[in-house]
Scaffold this motif. Structure first.
Motif, short mmCIF file in Angstrom:
data_model
loop_
_atom_site.label_atom_id
_atom_site.label_comp_id
_atom_site.label_asym_id
_atom_site.label_seq_id
_atom_site.Cartn_x
_atom_site.Cartn_y
_atom_site.Cartn_z
N LEU A 263 12.71 -2.00 -33.04
CA LEU A 263 14.09 -2.51 -32.88
C LEU A 263 14.68 -2.45 -31.62
CD1 LEU A 263 15.45 -0.75 -36.04
CD2 LEU A 263 15.09 -3.23 -36.07
N ALA A 264 14.33 -1.47 -30.79
CA ALA A 264 14.71 -1.32 -29.40
C ALA A 264 14.24 -2.47 -28.66
CB ALA A 264 14.29 0.00 -28.70
N ARG A 265 12.93 -2.67 -28.54
CA ARG A 265 12.35 -4.12 -27.82
C ARG A 265 12.98 -5.33 -28.48
NH1 ARG A 265 7.66 -2.08 -24.94
NH2 ARG A 265 7.36 -4.50 -24.25
N ALA A 266 13.02 -5.42 -29.79
CA ALA A 266 13.69 -6.50 -30.26
C ALA A 266 15.00 -6.96 -29.67
CB ALA A 266 13.95 -6.60 -31.71
N ARG A 267 16.02 -5.73 -29.44
CA ARG A 267 17.22 -5.84 -28.88
C ARG A 267 16.98 -6.32 -27.47
NH1 ARG A 267 18.46 -1.54 -32.47
NH2 ARG A 267 17.78 0.11 -30.68
N SER A 268 16.07 -5.83 -26.74
CA SER A 268 15.81 -6.21 -25.44
C SER A 268 15.41 -7.51 -25.20
CB SER A 268 14.66 -5.21 -24.65
OG SER A 268 14.18 -5.50 -23.54
N LEU A 269 14.65 -8.20 -25.99
CA LEU A 269 13.97 -9.36 -26.18
C LEU A 269 15.37 -10.49 -26.30
CD1 LEU A 269 10.60 -9.31 -28.00
CD2 LEU A 269 10.86 -9.88 -25.66
N LYS B 111 10.25 -9.26 -19.96
CA LYS B 111 11.00 -10.48 -19.15
C LYS B 111 9.96 -11.75 -18.88
CE LYS B 111 14.14 -11.96 -16.19
NZ LYS B 111 15.10 -13.05 -16.78
N ALA B 112 8.82 -11.47 -18.65
CA ALA B 112 7.87 -12.52 -18.78
C ALA B 112 7.81 -13.15 -19.92
CB ALA B 112 6.59 -11.86 -18.25
N LEU B 113 7.96 -12.68 -20.90
CA LEU B 113 7.71 -13.38 -22.21
C LEU B 113 8.80 -14.31 -22.36
CD1 LEU B 113 6.44 -10.48 -24.55
CD2 LEU B 113 5.40 -12.52 -23.99
N THR B 114 10.18 -13.67 -21.84
CA THR B 114 11.31 -14.42 -22.20
C THR B 114 11.55 -15.71 -21.26
OG1 THR B 114 12.65 -12.92 -21.22
CG2 THR B 114 12.58 -12.66 -23.56
N ASN B 115 11.01 -15.27 -20.17
CA ASN B 115 10.96 -16.33 -19.21
C ASN B 115 10.21 -17.55 -19.58
OD1 ASN B 115 12.83 -14.97 -17.45
ND2 ASN B 115 11.33 -14.39 -15.77
N LEU C 39 17.49 -10.28 -23.30
CA LEU C 39 16.77 -11.15 -22.12
C LEU C 39 17.01 -12.73 -22.20
CD1 LEU C 39 13.75 -8.74 -21.64
CD2 LEU C 39 15.59 -9.29 -19.77
N TYR C 40 16.76 -12.83 -23.59
CA TYR C 40 17.14 -14.59 -23.75
C TYR C 40 18.56 -14.86 -23.65
CZ TYR C 40 12.30 -15.63 -25.82
OH TYR C 40 11.12 -16.02 -25.97
N ARG C 41 19.40 -14.13 -23.97
CA ARG C 41 20.84 -14.52 -23.73
C ARG C 41 21.16 -14.64 -22.40
NH1 ARG C 41 21.96 -10.66 -27.94
NH2 ARG C 41 22.05 -9.26 -26.53
N GLU C 42 20.58 -14.06 -21.74
CA GLU C 42 20.66 -14.02 -20.02
C GLU C 42 20.06 -15.28 -19.48
OE1 GLU C 42 19.12 -10.88 -17.71
OE2 GLU C 42 20.60 -9.26 -18.65
N VAL C 43 18.97 -16.11 -20.22
CA VAL C 43 18.54 -17.19 -19.56
C VAL C 43 18.96 -18.35 -20.55
CG1 VAL C 43 16.59 -16.28 -18.45
CG2 VAL C 43 16.55 -16.89 -20.81
N GLY C 44 20.16 -18.03 -21.42
CA GLY C 44 20.55 -19.25 -22.21
C GLY C 44 20.07 -19.78 -23.24
N GLU D 298 6.69 -12.30 -29.63
CA GLU D 298 5.81 -11.11 -30.01
C GLU D 298 6.54 -9.99 -29.71
OE1 GLU D 298 1.38 -11.33 -30.58
OE2 GLU D 298 1.67 -9.94 -28.80
N ILE D 299 6.77 -8.98 -30.61
CA ILE D 299 7.30 -7.72 -30.23
C ILE D 299 6.15 -6.78 -29.90
CG2 ILE D 299 8.43 -5.54 -30.85
CD1 ILE D 299 10.36 -7.35 -32.75
#
Length: 342
Positions: free
Chosen positions: A102-108, A69-73, A111-116, A89-90
């Protein structure tokens, strides 16, 4: 001729880059920086501590969620400042776990989609382990751009290109350093061993990047090559024509002072074809297509491990250890702040 990428943390650079990279190292740098301009980024990291989806998890899972979440923020803030992609970075602790990456990539991505931030604004970065390359291959099939780095051997770059990875990043300087420290190792199969008393003039780092460029442009032209670890203007000029050159401020300054037929300019990112006349183009798709490089065929995991060689194996292990240290350096922030919030 070549796109120049400043080798610096974007937030400390006087050069406005076209893209940006978000990593645990960047988070640590932001948190330790007392400049007033860092406050928005520090707030973005702090906001990850109260993200409800992370708070619903426990232990290491919560910390990993807060890290992502910090990375994507931070990445979402940088996305508004650059015209190109945000490279994220994964978690390198998963470098040998395809499914975990792959799981962490989907998470990232979520999270990016949530912040547009749209997927086409992103590129996910993986270390060039076998598992990392296979994870990136799956992501590319799903339309997610990826970058493979910590490449110190020919087989890593070829395997990454075969996997359809968008950007392949060999490190010139570290590869050269390794061979300089191991003079008994053959630098050139057609040249002398240095322990025989003869000196080889082969620059192994430049050769690695040049050979990968030639092979990739001949057999996998959709993949781009980004040469990093370029420490001198001569390094950059030896790879003129490479898709991307990662250069320090000093090297960029030295190139600007390099005389060409047009006066003093690098020539590496000329605005028109005529401007390139001042510098010799060392790499080109046309030359690669006309080369006699043989197709290696599909590379298996066993071949990958065998062909990685002592240089690739040692430097990849060192690189992974450094990446993991970067994560372990920033994680205490989340642990300490989480304890204080309870």
């Amino acid at each position: 001729m070549s796109n120049v990428v400043p080798d610096t943390l974007m937030l400390e650079s006087s050069v406005q880059p076209k893209a940006a990279t978000v990593s645990s190292l960047l988070l640590s740098w932001i948190l330790s920086n007392e400049q007033l301009g860092m406050k928005p980024y520090q707030n973005a990291i702090a906001a990850s501590l109260n993200y409800d989806k992370c708070l619903a998890q426990k232990g290491d899972a919560r910390l990993s969620c807060q890290l992502d979440k910090a990375l994507t923020n931070v990445g979402s803030l940088l996305a508004n400042q650059v015209e190109g992609r945000i490279c994220t970075e994964i978690d390198p602790r998963l470098a040998k776990d395809k499914d975990g990456m792959l799981a962490r990539a989907r998470s990232l991505l979520a999270l990016y989609r949530e912040v547009g931030v749209a997927p086409d604004k992103l590129i996910l970065r993986v270390p060039a382990t076998w598992a990392g390359i296979q994870a990136a291959a799956e992501l590319e099939k799903q339309g997610v751009a990826t970058q493979a780095f910590h490449i110190y051997s020919f087989v890593q770059g070829v395997a990454a290109a075969q996997a359809g990875i968008s950007v392949v990043q060999p490190n010139v300087g570290r590869t050269r350093d390794w061979y300089n420290k191991h003079p008994g190792v053959i630098r050139d199969p057609h040249g002398p061993r240095e322990d025989s008393g003869a000196s080889s003039g082969v620059d192994t780092g430049v050769r690695l990047a040049s050979q990968l460029y030639g092979y990739i442009k001949k057999y996998h032209p959709k993949t781009q090559l980004m040469a990093s670890g370029l420490r001198t203007a001569d390094d950059a000029l030896a790879l003129a024509g490479c898709d991307y050159l990662v250069l320090t401020a000093k090297v960029m300054g030295d190139l600007e002072a390099t005389p060409t037929l047009q006066g003093y300019n690098s020539g590496l990112s000329a605005a028109s074809a005529s401007e390139e006349d001042g510098i010799e183009r060392m790499l080109s798709p046309a030359a690669a297509a006309a080369s006699d490089l043989a197709n290696m065929g599909a590379i298996s995991e066993a071949q990958f491990n065998e062909m990685l060689g002592p240089c690739g194996s040692e430097l990849l292990a060192q690189g992974l250890a450094g990446l993991v240290r970067d994560v372990e350096t920033v994680l205490p922030y989340f642990k300490t702040m989480a304890t204080g919030n309870e």
